[in-house]
Design an enzyme around this catalytic site. Structure first.
Site, PDB file in Angstrom:
ATOM      1  N   SER A 133      -1.478   1.112  12.448  1.00 41.78           N
ATOM      2  CA  SER A 133      -2.547   0.303  13.046  1.00 41.78           C
ATOM      3  C   SER A 133      -2.177  -0.377  14.355  1.00 41.78           C
ATOM      4  CB  SER A 133      -3.055  -0.730  12.037  1.00 41.78           C
ATOM      5  OG  SER A 133      -3.910  -0.108  11.094  1.00 41.78           O
ATOM      6  N   SER A 193      -7.459  -5.676  10.666  1.00 42.46           N
ATOM      7  CA  SER A 193      -6.923  -4.315  10.763  1.00 42.46           C
ATOM      8  C   SER A 193      -7.736  -3.324   9.927  1.00 42.46           C
ATOM      9  CB  SER A 193      -5.449  -4.291  10.340  1.00 42.46           C
ATOM     10  OG  SER A 193      -4.769  -3.228  10.977  1.00 42.46           O
ATOM     11  N   LYS A 209      -4.516   0.564  17.065  1.00 42.81           N
ATOM     12  CA  LYS A 209      -5.792  -0.102  17.314  1.00 42.81           C
ATOM     13  C   LYS A 209      -5.837  -0.754  18.695  1.00 42.81           C
ATOM     14  CE  LYS A 209      -7.383  -1.078  12.604  1.00 42.81           C
ATOM     15  NZ  LYS A 209      -6.330  -0.471  11.786  1.00 42.81           N
ATOM     16  N   ARG A 265       6.818  -8.429   6.637  1.00 39.41           N
ATOM     17  CA  ARG A 265       6.980  -8.215   8.080  1.00 39.41           C
ATOM     18  C   ARG A 265       6.652  -9.480   8.874  1.00 39.41           C
ATOM     19  NH1 ARG A 265       1.696  -4.177   8.561  1.00 39.41           N
ATOM     20  NH2 ARG A 265       0.279  -5.746   7.713  1.00 39.41           N
TER      21      ARG A 265
END
Length: 233
Positions: A26, A74, A29, A215
């Site tokens: 993603s 997302s 994006k 993360r």
């Protein structure tokens, strides 16, 4: 991490940073939104694509979303529809213009799989270095898109903005060809109007790895360890 003022890099695992490439997931994006805006497929960051009624595991995706909202949660379905509306020919033109996925050999990536999955299926891969370079150019409006559109994407990336710092990023989560969960966070932290660009790339052999939590915690822990968030950098 790149200190833009001094040009100094701080790198953990140099070989992975410089020589290994991974599906963008993603983080794509960023590019998808920019191409969508530039081509007019996305009329503005408030453009809504209606929910298709399919229930997906992420509750935030199961409703009508505009570009800004879809970027921040997302939402894969929103940007898959954007990619389908852009079409392969236009998408390829802009990927070529960006040299997206070209790597060190500077060999232009060609879309070989479906227009709405190629950034998820390991057919296009980016080095962490390339992803870092992308967000640095975006920050300075140096990508080949109208400045207004680059600003709209930067606005969507800005998650924390206070008197001490600004933190802007885009996450990514995919699966490698080995079946390993792969996570990204790319963006910048800005203190005293001075930007530092970062890319975090995490891989685990554990299929149940909690990438969503880990993360972002890892990013913030590292930045805090380096002295950020106090407004003193």
């Amino acid at each position: 991490m790149l200190n833009n003022g001094t040009g100094e890099f701080t790198v953990y695992n140099l070989a992975r940073y410089r020589d290994s490439a991974y599906l963008p997931a993603s983080t794509f994006k960023i590019v998808n939104a920019l191409i969508g805006l530039q081509t007019g497929v996305i009329s503005g960051d408030s453009m809504i694509i209606p929910w298709d009624g399919v229930q997906r595991p992420v509750a935030a995706w199961n409703k009508d979303l505009n570009m800004y909202q879809a970027f921040r949660v997302s939402a894969v379905p929103y940007y898959q529809e954007v990619a389908r509306r852009i079409g392969k020919e236009k998408m390829q033109f802009w990927l070529d213009s960006l040299h997206y996925g070209a790597g060190k050999k500077d060999t232009l990536f060609k879309i070989r799989s479906a227009i709405d999955t190629f950034w998820l299926d390991n057919t296009v891969k980016l080095t962490p270095d390339e992803n870092l370079g992308l967000v640095k150019k975006l920050y300075f409006n140096e990508l080949p898109f109208f400045k207004l559109y680059q600003q709209k994407v930067k606005n969507a990336m800005l998650f924390e903005d206070n008197s001490n710092y600004k933190l802007a990023y885009k996450t990514g989560w995919g699966t490698t060809e080995k079946g390993h969960p792969l996570g990204w966070i790319v963006g910048w932290v800005e203190e005293n109007r001075h930007p530092y660009f970062f890319v975090l790339n995490v891989e685990s052999s554990d299929p149940g790895y909690d990438m969503t939590t880990v993360r972002l915690k890892m990013l913030k822990d590292i930045l805090k360890q380096l002295g950020f968030f106090e407004g003193k950098m």
